[in-house]
Design a protein around this motif. Sequence first.
Motif, PDB file in Angstrom:
ATOM      1  N   ARG A 121     -10.344  -9.292   2.277  1.00 61.34           N
ATOM      2  CA  ARG A 121      -9.137  -8.807   2.939  1.00 61.34           C
ATOM      3  C   ARG A 121      -9.442  -8.319   4.360  1.00 61.34           C
ATOM      4  O   ARG A 121     -10.572  -7.947   4.663  1.00 61.34           O
ATOM      5  CB  ARG A 121      -8.525  -7.660   2.129  1.00 61.34           C
ATOM      6  CG  ARG A 121      -8.001  -8.070   0.754  1.00 61.34           C
ATOM      7  CD  ARG A 121      -6.800  -9.000   0.859  1.00 61.34           C
ATOM      8  NE  ARG A 121      -6.275  -9.371  -0.435  1.00 61.34           N
ATOM      9  CZ  ARG A 121      -5.389  -8.646  -1.129  1.00 61.34           C
ATOM     10  NH1 ARG A 121      -4.943  -7.495  -0.653  1.00 61.34           N
ATOM     11  NH2 ARG A 121      -4.947  -9.071  -2.296  1.00 61.34           N
ATOM     12  N   PRO A 122      -8.447  -8.284   5.237  1.00 56.31           N
ATOM     13  CA  PRO A 122      -8.619  -7.668   6.559  1.00 56.31           C
ATOM     14  C   PRO A 122      -9.098  -6.231   6.403  1.00 56.31           C
ATOM     15  O   PRO A 122      -8.857  -5.592   5.376  1.00 56.31           O
ATOM     16  CB  PRO A 122      -7.208  -7.732   7.155  1.00 56.31           C
ATOM     17  CG  PRO A 122      -6.550  -8.878   6.445  1.00 56.31           C
ATOM     18  CD  PRO A 122      -7.096  -8.848   5.046  1.00 56.31           C
ATOM     19  N   GLU A 125      -6.949  -3.419   4.934  1.00 55.42           N
ATOM     20  CA  GLU A 125      -6.668  -3.594   3.511  1.00 55.42           C
ATOM     21  C   GLU A 125      -7.905  -3.268   2.678  1.00 55.42           C
ATOM     22  O   GLU A 125      -7.805  -2.630   1.623  1.00 55.42           O
ATOM     23  CB  GLU A 125      -6.201  -5.020   3.239  1.00 55.42           C
ATOM     24  CG  GLU A 125      -4.853  -5.354   3.855  1.00 55.42           C
ATOM     25  CD  GLU A 125      -4.360  -6.730   3.451  1.00 55.42           C
ATOM     26  OE1 GLU A 125      -4.561  -7.122   2.283  1.00 55.42           O
ATOM     27  OE2 GLU A 125      -3.774  -7.421   4.305  1.00 55.42           O
ATOM     28  N   THR A 128      -8.176   0.338   2.337  1.00 57.27           N
ATOM     29  CA  THR A 128      -7.186   0.879   1.404  1.00 57.27           C
ATOM     30  C   THR A 128      -7.536   0.576  -0.041  1.00 57.27           C
ATOM     31  O   THR A 128      -7.272   1.393  -0.937  1.00 57.27           O
ATOM     32  CB  THR A 128      -5.793   0.320   1.744  1.00 57.27           C
ATOM     33  OG1 THR A 128      -5.508   0.594   3.122  1.00 57.27           O
ATOM     34  CG2 THR A 128      -4.724   0.946   0.870  1.00 57.27           C
ATOM     35  N   ARG A 196       4.277  -4.985   9.477  1.00 57.47           N
ATOM     36  CA  ARG A 196       3.361  -5.915   8.809  1.00 57.47           C
ATOM     37  C   ARG A 196       2.116  -5.185   8.306  1.00 57.47           C
ATOM     38  O   ARG A 196       1.684  -5.394   7.164  1.00 57.47           O
ATOM     39  CB  ARG A 196       2.962  -7.030   9.776  1.00 57.47           C
ATOM     40  CG  ARG A 196       2.012  -8.056   9.166  1.00 57.47           C
ATOM     41  CD  ARG A 196       1.692  -9.160  10.163  1.00 57.47           C
ATOM     42  NE  ARG A 196       0.781 -10.143   9.598  1.00 57.47           N
ATOM     43  CZ  ARG A 196       0.322 -11.195  10.257  1.00 57.47           C
ATOM     44  NH1 ARG A 196       0.713 -11.413  11.509  1.00 57.47           N
ATOM     45  NH2 ARG A 196      -0.510 -12.035   9.678  1.00 57.47           N
ATOM     46  N   THR A 197       1.554  -4.333   9.142  1.00 56.12           N
ATOM     47  CA  THR A 197       0.375  -3.569   8.728  1.00 56.12           C
ATOM     48  C   THR A 197       0.732  -2.591   7.619  1.00 56.12           C
ATOM     49  O   THR A 197      -0.022  -2.420   6.656  1.00 56.12           O
ATOM     50  CB  THR A 197      -0.220  -2.807   9.928  1.00 56.12           C
ATOM     51  OG1 THR A 197      -0.527  -3.739  10.967  1.00 56.12           O
ATOM     52  CG2 THR A 197      -1.485  -2.064   9.527  1.00 56.12           C
ATOM     53  N   GLN A 199       3.043  -2.859   5.341  1.00 58.60           N
ATOM     54  CA  GLN A 199       3.212  -3.567   4.077  1.00 58.60           C
ATOM     55  C   GLN A 199       1.881  -4.066   3.523  1.00 58.60           C
ATOM     56  O   GLN A 199       1.673  -4.093   2.306  1.00 58.60           O
ATOM     57  CB  GLN A 199       4.181  -4.740   4.260  1.00 58.60           C
ATOM     58  CG  GLN A 199       5.613  -4.307   4.515  1.00 58.60           C
ATOM     59  CD  GLN A 199       6.148  -3.389   3.431  1.00 58.60           C
ATOM     60  OE1 GLN A 199       6.012  -3.661   2.235  1.00 58.60           O
ATOM     61  NE2 GLN A 199       6.744  -2.279   3.845  1.00 58.60           N
ATOM     62  N   SER A 200       0.957  -4.433   4.413  1.00 56.18           N
ATOM     63  CA  SER A 200      -0.349  -4.907   3.944  1.00 56.18           C
ATOM     64  C   SER A 200      -1.140  -3.775   3.302  1.00 56.18           C
ATOM     65  O   SER A 200      -1.868  -3.985   2.321  1.00 56.18           O
ATOM     66  CB  SER A 200      -1.143  -5.525   5.100  1.00 56.18           C
ATOM     67  OG  SER A 200      -1.606  -4.537   6.008  1.00 56.18           O
ATOM     68  N   VAL A 201      -1.007  -2.568   3.827  1.00 56.61           N
ATOM     69  CA  VAL A 201      -1.691  -1.407   3.251  1.00 56.61           C
ATOM     70  C   VAL A 201      -1.127  -1.097   1.865  1.00 56.61           C
ATOM     71  O   VAL A 201      -1.880  -0.845   0.912  1.00 56.61           O
ATOM     72  CB  VAL A 201      -1.559  -0.190   4.192  1.00 56.61           C
ATOM     73  CG1 VAL A 201      -1.953   1.101   3.477  1.00 56.61           C
ATOM     74  CG2 VAL A 201      -2.429  -0.395   5.428  1.00 56.61           C
ATOM     75  N   ARG A 203       0.374  -3.202  -0.130  1.00 59.60           N
ATOM     76  CA  ARG A 203      -0.019  -4.296  -1.026  1.00 59.60           C
ATOM     77  C   ARG A 203      -1.463  -4.131  -1.495  1.00 59.60           C
ATOM     78  O   ARG A 203      -1.778  -4.320  -2.680  1.00 59.60           O
ATOM     79  CB  ARG A 203       0.146  -5.637  -0.314  1.00 59.60           C
ATOM     80  CG  ARG A 203      -0.244  -6.844  -1.180  1.00 59.60           C
ATOM     81  CD  ARG A 203      -0.006  -8.160  -0.466  1.00 59.60           C
ATOM     82  NE  ARG A 203      -0.846  -8.299   0.716  1.00 59.60           N
ATOM     83  CZ  ARG A 203      -0.389  -8.301   1.963  1.00 59.60           C
ATOM     84  NH1 ARG A 203       0.906  -8.150   2.197  1.00 59.60           N
ATOM     85  NH2 ARG A 203      -1.212  -8.451   2.984  1.00 59.60           N
ATOM     86  N   ALA A 204      -2.343  -3.761  -0.579  1.00 58.39           N
ATOM     87  CA  ALA A 204      -3.753  -3.577  -0.939  1.00 58.39           C
ATOM     88  C   ALA A 204      -3.919  -2.445  -1.947  1.00 58.39           C
ATOM     89  O   ALA A 204      -4.736  -2.537  -2.877  1.00 58.39           O
ATOM     90  CB  ALA A 204      -4.578  -3.292   0.315  1.00 58.39           C
ATOM     91  N   ASP A 207      -2.819  -3.737  -5.336  1.00 59.95           N
ATOM     92  CA  ASP A 207      -3.803  -4.673  -5.887  1.00 59.95           C
ATOM     93  C   ASP A 207      -5.007  -3.925  -6.453  1.00 59.95           C
ATOM     94  O   ASP A 207      -5.502  -4.242  -7.543  1.00 59.95           O
ATOM     95  CB  ASP A 207      -4.264  -5.656  -4.805  1.00 59.95           C
ATOM     96  CG  ASP A 207      -3.198  -6.675  -4.446  1.00 59.95           C
ATOM     97  OD1 ASP A 207      -2.209  -6.794  -5.198  1.00 59.95           O
ATOM     98  OD2 ASP A 207      -3.351  -7.351  -3.410  1.00 59.95           O
TER      99      ASP A 207
END
Length: 232
Positions: A121-122, A125, A128, A196-197, A199-201, A203-204, A207
Motif C-alpha cells: 500500500r502507499p 495506508e 494506518t 482521496r487521502t 478515504q484511503s486512510v 480503507r486501510a 482492511d
Amino acid sequence: MSLWPKVREELNAIVNKHFDTPEYHQLFSVKLTPERQKIWDMHYPHYIKSRRDCWGAAAVKAPLDVKRAIWEHEKDELIFDKRMGSAHLTDQQMAEAVAEESLLPGVRAALMAWMYLSTTRPWIEALTVNHITERKNNPAIVKGGGFTARFAHKRVADQGGTLEGLDINTKVHMVADEDHSDMFEPIYGKYIVDDRTAQSVIRAALDSLAVDRAYRSALATAMARIGESEVA
C-alpha cells in the motif's frame, strides 16, 4: 485544510465498533483456562514480531518526518522501554518461541496479510494498517478500555488473581498505546488534506482490522477446542 479531525472521528468510531464484531464476541466468550492460555502465549511472540516487521515496512516508502515518528515509536518496542527494563520483545524470547511453521494456519495467514498490506500500500495506508492496531488499544479512545485492558480483566476473571499480578508486558500495554497512537496526530494532520487521502486512510484501517478479526478468531477457535477441564 486538514481533514484529519473528520477522519479521526471516523477511526475512533471504527475501533469502538470493532469490539462488537462476531470474532471479538467469539474470543471473549471463550473461558481462558490455563491450557487455553498456552495457545495464546505460544502465538504472542510472533504477533509482536509481526508488529515490528510491519512498522519497519511502513517506514520504507514514508517521508523523512514520518520515518522519524515511526523510529521514535519503535524505540520502546524494539530497543528499550524503561517501564519494562527491556524491549517489548527480546532476542531470547524469540529464540525460545516455537517455529513459525508450528503456528495455527489462520494466524500465519493473518501475519502474512498484515505484511502484504504494509508492503504493497502507499505509505500513508501502510502507516494506518499498523497505527489502527494500536488505536484500538488506546483506553482514551475505546469506551470500556482498549484490547489489552479488556483481555487482562478477562484473564483475571477467568483464572483468578489480580491485575497487579499480571506480567509486566500486559501492564505496560494497558497504557502504552495511548502515547503510541497519539504521537501520529501531527503526521495525519499534515498529510490528510484531500478526500482521496482521507478515504484511503479509512480503507486501510478497515482492511487491517479485518485481518485482526481473522487473527483473533483463529485463536478463539483453537482455544475452544480444548475442554474447560482439560489438562495437558
